[in-house]
Design a protein around this motif. Structure first.
Motif, PDB file in Angstrom:
ATOM      1  N   ASP A  21      51.973  -0.275 -12.121  1.00  0.00           N
ATOM      2  CA  ASP A  21      53.273  -0.758 -12.442  1.00  0.00           C
ATOM      3  C   ASP A  21      53.671  -1.964 -11.940  1.00  0.00           C
ATOM      4  OD1 ASP A  21      54.480   1.831 -12.420  1.00  0.00           O
ATOM      5  OD2 ASP A  21      55.602   1.840 -10.166  1.00  0.00           O
ATOM      6  N   THR A  22      54.440  -2.450 -13.807  1.00  0.00           N
ATOM      7  CA  THR A  22      54.924  -4.421 -13.507  1.00  0.00           C
ATOM      8  C   THR A  22      55.477  -4.900 -12.093  1.00  0.00           C
ATOM      9  OG1 THR A  22      54.550  -3.906 -16.140  1.00  0.00           O
ATOM     10  CG2 THR A  22      55.457  -5.918 -14.811  1.00  0.00           C
ATOM     11  N   LEU A  23      56.551  -4.150 -12.205  1.00  0.00           N
ATOM     12  CA  LEU A  23      57.215  -4.549 -10.564  1.00  0.00           C
ATOM     13  C   LEU A  23      56.132  -4.266  -9.253  1.00  0.00           C
ATOM     14  CD1 LEU A  23      59.590  -5.814  -9.761  1.00  0.00           C
ATOM     15  CD2 LEU A  23      59.725  -3.539  -9.238  1.00  0.00           C
ATOM     16  N   GLN A  24      55.127  -3.758  -9.367  1.00  0.00           N
ATOM     17  CA  GLN A  24      55.153  -3.098  -8.504  1.00  0.00           C
ATOM     18  C   GLN A  24      53.668  -5.127  -8.180  1.00  0.00           C
ATOM     19  OE1 GLN A  24      53.567  -2.258  -4.655  1.00  0.00           O
ATOM     20  NE2 GLN A  24      54.251  -0.376  -5.079  1.00  0.00           N
ATOM     21  N   ALA A  25      52.567  -5.202  -9.037  1.00  0.00           N
ATOM     22  CA  ALA A  25      51.874  -6.156  -9.644  1.00  0.00           C
ATOM     23  C   ALA A  25      52.995  -7.465  -9.890  1.00  0.00           C
ATOM     24  CB  ALA A  25      50.974  -5.906 -10.990  1.00  0.00           C
ATOM     25  N   ALA A  26      54.122  -7.613  -9.619  1.00  0.00           N
ATOM     26  CA  ALA A  26      55.041  -8.522  -9.364  1.00  0.00           C
ATOM     27  C   ALA A  26      54.525  -8.796  -8.227  1.00  0.00           C
ATOM     28  CB  ALA A  26      55.842  -8.691 -10.376  1.00  0.00           C
ATOM     29  N   LEU A  27      55.362  -7.978  -6.994  1.00  0.00           N
ATOM     30  CA  LEU A  27      55.662  -7.775  -5.604  1.00  0.00           C
ATOM     31  C   LEU A  27      54.237  -8.557  -5.107  1.00  0.00           C
ATOM     32  CD1 LEU A  27      57.932  -5.075  -5.593  1.00  0.00           C
ATOM     33  CD2 LEU A  27      58.681  -7.873  -5.637  1.00  0.00           C
ATOM     34  N   LEU A  28      52.712  -7.965  -5.725  1.00  0.00           N
ATOM     35  CA  LEU A  28      51.927  -7.294  -5.076  1.00  0.00           C
ATOM     36  C   LEU A  28      51.168  -9.240  -4.884  1.00  0.00           C
ATOM     37  CD1 LEU A  28      50.432  -4.918  -5.453  1.00  0.00           C
ATOM     38  CD2 LEU A  28      50.616  -5.649  -2.561  1.00  0.00           C
ATOM     39  N   ALA A  29      51.738  -9.812  -5.869  1.00  0.00           N
ATOM     40  CA  ALA A  29      51.471 -11.482  -6.322  1.00  0.00           C
ATOM     41  C   ALA A  29      52.084 -12.237  -5.086  1.00  0.00           C
ATOM     42  CB  ALA A  29      51.724 -11.544  -8.255  1.00  0.00           C
ATOM     43  N   ILE A  30      52.732 -12.191  -5.031  1.00  0.00           N
ATOM     44  CA  ILE A  30      54.105 -12.712  -3.758  1.00  0.00           C
ATOM     45  C   ILE A  30      52.533 -12.556  -2.989  1.00  0.00           C
ATOM     46  CG2 ILE A  30      55.867 -13.494  -2.578  1.00  0.00           C
ATOM     47  CD1 ILE A  30      57.228 -12.061  -4.850  1.00  0.00           C
ATOM     48  N   LYS A  31      52.439 -12.288  -2.522  1.00  0.00           N
ATOM     49  CA  LYS A  31      51.858 -11.454  -0.708  1.00  0.00           C
ATOM     50  C   LYS A  31      50.686 -12.399  -0.968  1.00  0.00           C
ATOM     51  CE  LYS A  31      52.627  -8.271   1.500  1.00  0.00           C
ATOM     52  NZ  LYS A  31      52.714  -6.860   1.723  1.00  0.00           N
ATOM     53  N   LEU A  32      49.797 -12.177  -2.250  1.00  0.00           N
ATOM     54  CA  LEU A  32      48.124 -11.763  -2.101  1.00  0.00           C
ATOM     55  C   LEU A  32      47.887 -13.750  -1.561  1.00  0.00           C
ATOM     56  CD1 LEU A  32      45.353 -11.456  -3.415  1.00  0.00           C
ATOM     57  CD2 LEU A  32      45.999 -12.673  -5.704  1.00  0.00           C
ATOM     58  N   PRO A  33      48.667 -14.904  -1.812  1.00  0.00           N
ATOM     59  CA  PRO A  33      48.000 -16.662  -1.344  1.00  0.00           C
ATOM     60  C   PRO A  33      48.061 -16.287   0.323  1.00  0.00           C
ATOM     61  CG  PRO A  33      49.522 -16.282  -3.468  1.00  0.00           C
ATOM     62  CD  PRO A  33      50.281 -14.929  -2.944  1.00  0.00           C
ATOM     63  N   HIS A  34      48.878 -14.431   0.646  1.00  0.00           N
ATOM     64  CA  HIS A  34      48.652 -15.079   2.275  1.00  0.00           C
ATOM     65  C   HIS A  34      48.673 -14.125   2.845  1.00  0.00           C
ATOM     66  CE1 HIS A  34      52.582 -17.910   1.447  1.00  0.00           C
ATOM     67  NE2 HIS A  34      52.875 -16.891   0.379  1.00  0.00           N
ATOM     68  N   VAL A  35      48.217 -13.014   1.791  1.00  0.00           N
ATOM     69  CA  VAL A  35      46.989 -11.866   2.713  1.00  0.00           C
ATOM     70  C   VAL A  35      45.835 -12.955   3.583  1.00  0.00           C
ATOM     71  CG1 VAL A  35      45.581 -12.176   0.969  1.00  0.00           C
ATOM     72  CG2 VAL A  35      45.624  -9.882   2.301  1.00  0.00           C
ATOM     73  N   HIS A  36      44.783 -13.494   3.313  1.00  0.00           N
ATOM     74  CA  HIS A  36      44.093 -14.713   4.675  1.00  0.00           C
ATOM     75  C   HIS A  36      45.011 -15.174   5.810  1.00  0.00           C
ATOM     76  CE1 HIS A  36      40.359 -14.157   1.962  1.00  0.00           C
ATOM     77  NE2 HIS A  36      41.069 -15.382   0.577  1.00  0.00           N
ATOM     78  N   GLU A  37      45.924 -15.500   5.545  1.00  0.00           N
ATOM     79  CA  GLU A  37      47.081 -14.901   6.949  1.00  0.00           C
ATOM     80  C   GLU A  37      47.217 -14.364   7.713  1.00  0.00           C
ATOM     81  OE1 GLU A  37      51.927 -16.294   8.100  1.00  0.00           O
ATOM     82  OE2 GLU A  37      50.581 -17.013   6.213  1.00  0.00           O
TER      83      GLU A  37
END
Length: 373
Positions: A233-249
């Motif tokens: 889903d486009t919305l799912q991808a856009a929301l996950l993109a927000i979290k992606l830079p913080h996954v290592h934290e």
């Protein structure tokens, strides 16, 4: 009494509520709900972070595995080596294509596939091996690749539980022919429903995977393959993109939680702690102990009385699943260690938002349980 749930997503979601709301409104107003720029941006970011040339967003981790198998051309009656101690989707996707899962045993110290057992189960029909990076720990790339090269097999990495894990300085999902990721809410990068990702370094596989994602079609209403509606889903991808830079934290917090468990729970008879490899990077999607001497179920019930969550991953090996028994094989060599683990494993809370007080509560409860027996 302090409650300790098995999982809570607040730690990774609450800090981003404003950004989530902003992107939701943007996607809503755009009217672009299928694929598009938001999906492409997320795919590029994900590929870069995971050291892959290509990434394709799909509808779930299960669908990622199914498409991966289709992409490497697994056909009916082909054999695919698969550990018998893993989640159902690792093997059900093989069977759904009419191929035969061949059960491989696992090691009791790290729960990962045993290549020595796999050697005994290769045949002329064997076309691929599924390696599952279970509970957050990576299989050894060199050994797997050498095995696959000897037997001319394709490698599918099941990375559902181990995004960000490393072994021999290689990230999971970057060294097999295809990698399959899940963004189920409990994963290291948890989404808001079902979603997944497929990675590869091969441009031809990348083009085929993109095609399979949309009903096997590259040109509208011309279908090259029997694909499916596997779009993220486009919305799912856009929301996950927000979290992606913080996954290592989030992973770093999981690792800190694991270290606290490992320190506090040392030296308890009948409790085997999980392996923490010195030469790898464990991401601790699960903290899974082994409870010996038939005490596992009793410990789980005791923790539940203390309002502490726990789970059994997995109560049955896959060769014991009714739907797989008649269409799979162990080549006459049972996966005995996998069966043993189903009677011993217990996963404790490890999610990033877990506090030190909650971890200490879990550890005190476990110590109390064993001290009374």
């Amino acid at each position: 009494m302090m409650k300790v749930p098995l999982f809570c997503p607040d730690y990774t979601n609450q800090p981003h509520l404003e950004a989530f709301n902003k992107v939701f409104q943007s996607i809503l107003r755009s009217g672009k709900y299928i694929l598009g720029e938001a999906v492409e941006q997320f795919e590029h970011q994900f590929a870069e972070q995971n050291h892959c040339k290509y990434a394709v967003g799909v509808s779930s981790g299960t669908d990622a595995l199914l498409i991966a198998l289709q992409a490497i051309d697994i056909q009916p009656n082909d054999e695919v080596l698969c550990p018998s101690f893993t989640f159902f989707a690792s093997a059900s996707t093989i069977a759904r294509l009419g191929a035969q899962p061949v059960w491989v045993d696992v090691n009791t110290d790290n729960y990962l596939i045993d290549l020595a057992d796999a050697e005994k189960k290769v045949s002329s029909r064997t076309k691929a091996i599924v390696v599952v990076h279970l509970f957050g720990q990576s299989c050894a790339p060199d050994a797997v690749k050498a095995f696959a090269q000897r037997h001319h097999l394709k490698i599918i990495e099941d990375v559902a539980q181990a995004q960000g894990a490393q072994s021999q300085n290689l990230l999971t999902g970057s060294w097999g022919d295809v990698g399959a990721f899940s963004f189920f809410p409990t994963k290291n990068l948890g989404g808001f429903g079902d979603a997944g990702m497929i990675t590869t370094q091969d441009p031809a596989l990348f083009e085929k995977i993109k095609c399979l994602r949309v009903h096997g079609s590259r040109v509208t209403y011309e279908h090259l393959y029997l694909g499916g509606n596997f779009r993220i889903d486009t919305l799912q991808a856009a929301l996950l993109a927000i979290k992606l830079p913080h996954v290592h934290e989030a992973i770093s917090k999981r690792r800190a939680n694991a270290e606290r468990y490992l320190s506090a729970l040392q030296g308890i008879d009948s409790l085997c702690l999980p392996n923490n490899p010195a030469d790898g990077y464990h991401t601790w999607n699960q903290f899974t102990v082994r409870v010996l001497n038939h005490k596992r179920d009793e410990l789980k019930a005791f923790l539940a009385q203390q309002e502490i969550g726990s789970a059994i991953y997995y109560p049955k090996a896959l060769d014991q699943q009714p739907s797989l028994r008649s269409i799979s094989t162990d080549k006459g060599i049972p996966t005995a260690r996998a069966h043993q683990l189903t009677q011993e494993v217990l996963s404790l809370p490890i999610y990033p938002g877990l506090t030190t007080e909650q971890i200490d509560t879990v550890c005190r409860a476990i110590q109390k349980f064993f001290s009374a027996r």
